[in-house]
Design a protein around this motif. Structure first.
Motif, PDB file in Angstrom:
ATOM      1  N   LEU A 166       0.827  -1.199   0.000  1.00  0.00           N
ATOM      2  CA  LEU A 166       0.000   0.000   0.000  1.00  0.00           C
ATOM      3  C   LEU A 166       0.866   1.255   0.000  1.00  0.00           C
ATOM      4  CD1 LEU A 166      -3.114   0.140   0.025  1.00  0.00           C
ATOM      5  CD2 LEU A 166      -2.975   0.638   2.470  1.00  0.00           C
ATOM      6  N   ARG A 169       2.701   1.596  -3.334  1.00  0.00           N
ATOM      7  CA  ARG A 169       1.791   2.036  -4.396  1.00  0.00           C
ATOM      8  C   ARG A 169       1.657   3.555  -4.402  1.00  0.00           C
ATOM      9  NH1 ARG A 169      -4.448   1.478  -3.382  1.00  0.00           N
ATOM     10  NH2 ARG A 169      -3.751   3.168  -2.007  1.00  0.00           N
ATOM     11  N   TYR A 185      -1.586  -3.822  -6.697  1.00  0.00           N
ATOM     12  CA  TYR A 185      -2.565  -3.713  -5.618  1.00  0.00           C
ATOM     13  C   TYR A 185      -3.641  -4.786  -5.732  1.00  0.00           C
ATOM     14  CZ  TYR A 185      -6.233  -1.752  -2.658  1.00  0.00           C
ATOM     15  OH  TYR A 185      -7.202  -1.581  -1.697  1.00  0.00           O
TER      16      TYR A 185
END
Length: 758
Positions: free
Chosen positions: A477, A480, A567
């Motif tokens: 996360l 990203r 993701y």
């Protein structure tokens, strides 16, 4: 009663000279406590750190390899690009590392990146063989993370070699060996250069590793100081404290690997002795734990508490000075002066003693004893910080530091046996599941790359997937977000740069700067690395193909597509932290059992230090896993509040055991064994509670289905402050009873955790 008591304390401060106390605090602050807020302090940490030195080294090595290749080839761009690719891939593995490890890491990066280049080079003539090569390389480079974080740069060097070969020109079968030879030549050139630089800067990197651990410990002290602040929220303070403790443990282990790996000269011995003293300081800071709730209730916002906070803050500043001295390899500055705070605190304690004796309240007496104990513990920490300056002035004989002691158990093990990979070839292994996720994501990214209406830079999709997808969801996360924002910023910066200048010298300088920044922040702040890497890639494209259009737009599209794949595939065969948390909690309990046993049985200093290291490592591992779990989707969190309380209880247990050890080691050997010999019943009770807690945590195995169980309210563990007395026997007995109560609390929380997951 607490509010009324605070009002009386504030009134007495006005009567007995709060103006004098403020003068003491004003006297001591300008010289010291303003220094940490200096704007140049963070910049100095970066410029003198091993990460910046490493960034300069990598930038110089890669640019040097490029220029040598350009000159040797007579300006042939194909030869220059081939050798530059090899140097770049090997440089990925050139991170700060002990010299005994670095040569193997760089050699592994060279060998595996060459093999990846060779495999993709021969496979490019067929879409099917190329797809198989991409899948196989993706799987094994991801599975290689099972060897630990040291293997991550090596595995990424291989995956980068694969992606760069995909993005390079296609060669015939006869031309592939030549292209691979050029790649290997550039990689070998950088390999030799990196080893030479590492050897030249070996002691400097040791100093930098030691300094970084000092900085983290100083920050740990500042978090400790926040417990005495006027607006302290204990739950938040405990959370910050345990997170910072994990950071300290990580940096101290890194310092161990650098400093204790070899002690052959007086300067190396001196640095090793300072590091060992730093470990003792860490234990002393941990043992300074007291009943902060009680202190805040009775003295919150008063001059005594502010003075205690300032004393801890000064100790943190002093530790920063030790770190800066090591970073700059210079003489120590004038020492920090603690006299004002200590004098003022003694004055306040005498005043509070008179006031408390006049009132005769039992609760007030208990609070005063807790305050006096906190002052004594912090004063001991100050003495240990000052001892670091003394050690820095005295060169030592290497044999005097580790005479007859095997330091290998304290170092990070480096095993690269194939058996490690075989052990993780099972579906319940987090690394095997990560390898499968990565393989699926890279396979889909490979197919999409060939379906896009453009293909010149579509390999960026695979690069983004490889960079963003990590073995745990929280890191994926974060990567990203960093990758998308970093590439967006990098594209804007490159566009502005090319708009204002296209002079080769200016662009080469920007390319070198981006190389340095990318390598400097790769393990510190990845977003900066993403920005610099984007600038570097776009400038390379500009040099090789100055007229190519739409490179920036394609870069952004490929980044978004790759980040989306990374993701999305994170939810396929995921490894949620709650699954692994019971095992980590059991390991923590086992480490605490060994730790308390080493103290209560008066084990040798070597055995005690090993047990203490295991305890610190396991607390850091559990805290890290719990923090990552909190960043995962809410439906994938389990028993959040009770787990937080359980971790806090184990922290308090370790703090009280550390305090017991500080008391015990002051006694003569005969008296120590006599006192501890009488604690057999307590020792058995403590070990029994922890063993029961281990069994209960074992039952806390959660299933895939089911809603998250969250308790409310209880987020801290009740604390018990032992009375301060001059008799060491009573002090030790009181501390053992507190540890016994801590163990009972741990068992109670383990039972609640098992019920929550039933």
């Amino acid at each position: 009663m607490g509010k009324a008591r605070r009002e009386r304390v504030n009134l007495n401060q006005k009567r007995y000279g709060s103006t004098l106390m403020r003068l003491f605090r004003i006297f001591c602050r300008p010289m010291s406590l303003s220094a940490p807020s200096s704007p140049s302090a963070p910049l100095q940490k970066i410029l003198f750190s091993q990460h910046f030195y490493n960034g300069l080294s990598v930038g110089g090595g890669v640019m040097g390899a490029v220029f040598l290749a350009y000159l040797a080839s007579g300006g042939d761009l194909a030869i220059t690009a081939g050798m530059a690719s090899g140097a770049v891939c090997v440089s990925i593995a050139d991170i700060p590392s002990p010299a005994r490890h670095k040569r193997y890491e760089l050699l592994a990066a060279l060998v595996f990146s060459v093999l990846a280049t060779l495999a993709v080079g021969f496979a490019r003539h067929s879409l099917w063989t190329l797809g198989i090569a991409v899948l196989v390389l993706s799987f094994f480079t991801a599975l290689a993370n099972a060897y630990g974080k040291k293997a991550m740069p090596v595995s990424f060097a291989a995956i980068l070699a694969m992606i760069m070969t995909l993005g390079g020109p296609e060669h015939s079968f006869a031309e592939v060996p030549r292209a691979v030879a050029l790649f290997a030549g550039g990689g070998m050139l950088y390999f030799v250069y990196a080893l030479a630089v590492a050897r030249r800067l070996e002691f400097r990197t040791r100093q930098q590793a030691f300094a970084e651990s000092c900085f983290e410990l100083a920050q740990y002290l500042r978090v400790k100081a926040s417990f005495y602040g006027q607006d302290a929220t204990l739950d938040e303070c405990y959370g910050m404290l345990m997170r910072q403790q994990a950071a300290v443990v990580d940096k101290q282990q890194n310092a161990r690997d650098f400093v204790l790996g070899r002690i052959g000269t007086p300067r190396e011995a001196q640095l090793a002795q300072m590091l060992l003293a730093q470990f003792d300081l860490f234990e002393s800071v941990l043992s300074s734990h007291t009943d902060y709730q009680l202190l805040q209730e009775w003295y919150g916002g008063s001059d005594p508490m502010m003075l205690l906070r300032d004393l801890v803050g000064k100790a943190a500043l002093d530790l920063d000075r030790v770190a800066y001295t090591a970073l700059r390899d210079s003489e120590a500055p004038h020492p920090v002066n603690y006299k004002a705070e200590i004098f003022a605190l003694r004055y306040e304690i005498e005043r509070l003693e008179r006031e408390t004796a006049a009132e005769g309240m039992a609760a007030a007496i208990t609070a005063l004893k807790a305050f006096k104990e906190a002052f004594e513990r912090i004063s001991q920490c100050v003495v240990l910080v000052q001892s670091l300056h003394e050690i820095a002035q005295k060169p030592l004989c290497p044999e005097a530091v580790a005479a007859g002691i095997d330091l290998q158990p304290f170092l990070t093990p480096a095993s690269y046996s194939p058996r490690v990979l075989l052990e993780h070839c099972r579906l319940d292994s987090p690394f095997f599941r990560y390898a499968l996720r990565m393989t699926l994501a890279m396979g889909c990214g490979f197919l999409v790359a060939y379906l896009l209406p453009y293909s010149t830079h579509s390999y960026w999709i695979l690069l983004t997937i490889a960079v963003v997808m990590r073995s745990n969801f929280s890191m994926t996360l974060q990567r990203r977000t960093d990758r998308i924002l970093g590439n967006l910023t990098g594209c804007v910066l490159t566009a502005l740069l090319l708009q204002f200048t296209r002079h080769p010298a200016a662009l080469l300088l920007a390319l070198f700067a981006s190389l340095v920044v990318a390598q400097t922040f790769v393990v510190v702040r990845y977003r900066y690395t993403a920005i610099a890497s984007c600038v570097m890639a776009l400038l390379q494209i500009h040099f090789l193909n100055p007229g190519i259009p739409f490179a920036i737009g394609e870069r952004l599209i490929d980044t978004l597509v790759g980040a989306l794949f990374a993701y999305g595939f994170s939810f396929i065969l995921p490894s949620w932290e709650y699954r692994d948390l019971p095992r980590r909690l059991r390991d923590l309990l086992a480490a605490n059992r060994r730790y308390v046993e080493a103290v209560l049985c008066a084990s040798s200093d070597f055995d005690y230090r090993l047990a203490r290291k295991a305890m610190f490592d396991n607390i850091a591992a559990v805290t890290g896993a719990f923090g990552r779990m909190l960043q995962e989707p809410a439906t994938r969190r389990r028993a959040v509040a009770v787990t937080q309380s359980f971790i806090t209880a184990n922290y308090l247990f370790a703090a009280h055991v550390a305090a017991l050890h500080v008391l015990v080691k002051r006694l003569p050997e005969a008296e120590k064994r006599e006192i501890l010999g009488r604690s057999g019943d307590h020792r058995e009770a403590i070990q029994g509670c922890l063993a029961d807690a281990q069994d209960l945590v074992t039952r806390a195995v959660v299933q895939e289905t089911g809603a998250a169980f969250v308790l409310g309210g209880e987020t801290t563990v009740p604390e018990t402050a032992p009375a301060v007395t001059a008799d060491p026997r009573l002090l030790i007995a009181q501390r053992i009873r507190v540890i016994d109560a801590d163990a009972e609390e741990i068992r109670r929380l383990a039972a609640k955790m098992a019920m929550a997951e039933a």
